[in-house]
Design a protein around this motif. Structure first.
Motif, PDB file in Angstrom:
ATOM      1  N   GLY A  96      17.371 -19.370 -13.411  1.00 51.40           N
ATOM      2  CA  GLY A  96      18.656 -19.989 -13.404  1.00 51.40           C
ATOM      3  C   GLY A  96      19.543 -20.153 -14.397  1.00 51.40           C
ATOM      4  N   LEU A  97      19.224 -20.222 -15.538  1.00 55.53           N
ATOM      5  CA  LEU A  97      19.954 -20.134 -16.644  1.00 55.53           C
ATOM      6  C   LEU A  97      20.680 -18.730 -16.882  1.00 55.53           C
ATOM      7  N   LEU A  98      20.071 -17.461 -16.664  1.00 53.35           N
ATOM      8  CA  LEU A  98      20.486 -16.226 -16.889  1.00 53.35           C
ATOM      9  C   LEU A  98      21.303 -15.550 -15.699  1.00 53.35           C
ATOM     10  N   ARG A  99      20.950 -16.237 -14.597  1.00 55.69           N
ATOM     11  CA  ARG A  99      21.524 -15.661 -13.175  1.00 55.69           C
ATOM     12  C   ARG A  99      23.111 -15.673 -13.123  1.00 55.69           C
ATOM     13  N   ALA A 100      23.663 -14.856 -12.949  1.00 51.68           N
ATOM     14  CA  ALA A 100      25.177 -14.734 -12.724  1.00 51.68           C
ATOM     15  C   ALA A 100      25.668 -15.417 -11.628  1.00 51.68           C
ATOM     16  N   PRO A 101      26.581 -16.490 -11.726  1.00 54.16           N
ATOM     17  CA  PRO A 101      26.953 -16.994 -10.509  1.00 54.16           C
ATOM     18  C   PRO A 101      27.244 -16.252  -9.276  1.00 54.16           C
ATOM     19  N   LYS A 102      27.062 -16.312  -8.022  1.00 53.63           N
ATOM     20  CA  LYS A 102      27.405 -15.667  -7.103  1.00 53.63           C
ATOM     21  C   LYS A 102      26.547 -14.258  -6.927  1.00 53.63           C
ATOM     22  N   ALA A 103      25.622 -14.230  -7.547  1.00 52.39           N
ATOM     23  CA  ALA A 103      24.972 -12.625  -7.520  1.00 52.39           C
ATOM     24  C   ALA A 103      23.984 -12.812  -6.312  1.00 52.39           C
ATOM     25  N   GLY A 104      23.662 -13.908  -5.838  1.00 48.73           N
ATOM     26  CA  GLY A 104      22.567 -13.879  -4.830  1.00 48.73           C
ATOM     27  C   GLY A 104      22.967 -13.618  -3.303  1.00 48.73           C
ATOM     28  N   ALA A 105      24.097 -12.995  -3.194  1.00 48.12           N
ATOM     29  CA  ALA A 105      24.575 -12.769  -1.790  1.00 48.12           C
ATOM     30  C   ALA A 105      23.604 -11.716  -1.279  1.00 48.12           C
ATOM     31  N   ILE A 106      23.127 -10.773  -1.953  1.00 46.98           N
ATOM     32  CA  ILE A 106      22.338  -9.700  -1.106  1.00 46.98           C
ATOM     33  C   ILE A 106      20.897  -9.915  -1.610  1.00 46.98           C
TER      34      ILE A 106
END
Length: 184
Positions: free
Chosen positions: A126-136
């Protein structure tokens, strides 16, 4: 990245050298190949050199910079009647800007081991994940321990979310180059 011992609210803080929330996050961050992490020993040494008072964000960022970290993970453990809430935040060590914050709640236990029940890898993701990266992909961090592959995949995912296929292809190719076995 530097991980600094967390603040405690509603409970007595443990010894900073064995503070379980920061130790759990440090261990979860260590799983990522290619992610540069200030050693826990260097953080403890820097803590011993500073005056003994409650730390503010300026103190935390100064400490992170002293161990040559550009990002710092710091947070708060809030003990409530029947639960413990852990809030972890990622800060820019130069500006003090809060980049991201995540939280998890676990039931309080009588033996004081509630923090062992936290999902530290999920907090780190959660801390390292880029915002909006979960689209695919709902779980882009799964299947690799290569930080470079994961970050490249996220750049590709963000590009695809904007229908920028020309930018997505080289980013996804970089992910495969960094970790050919990465299933994403």
């Amino acid at each position: 990245f530097a991980v600094v011992p967390f603040q405690y609210v509603g409970a007595r803080a443990p010894d900073p050298a064995a503070e379980p929330a920061s130790v759990g996050l440090y261990d979860a961050l260590k799983r990522w190949d290619g992610l540069r992490l200030a050693s826990d020993a260097s953080i403890q040494e820097a803590l011993q050199r500073r005056p003994a008072h409650a730390m503010l964000i300026d103190d935390v960022t100064r400490l992170a910079r002293s161990v040559r970290a550009g990002r710092v993970v710091w947070g708060r453990v809030l003990a409530q009647r029947d639960s413990i809430v852990v809030r972890a935040a990622l800060y820019d060590a130069v500006t003090g800007e809060s980049l991201r914050e995540v939280a998890q709640t676990v039931p309080a236990t009588d033996g004081g081991g509630a923090l062992r029940g936290l999902d530290y890898p999920a907090l780190v993701t959660g801390l390292l994940r880029a915002p909006k990266a979960g689209a695919i992909s709902a779980h882009p961090d799964r299947g690799t321990t290569s930080y470079a592959a994961w970050r490249a995949f996220e750049r590709g995912a963000i590009a695809l979310a904007h229908w920028d296929v020309e930018a997505a292809m080289p980013a996804l190719d970089s992910a495969v180059a960094a970790d050919p076995a990465y299933p994403q």
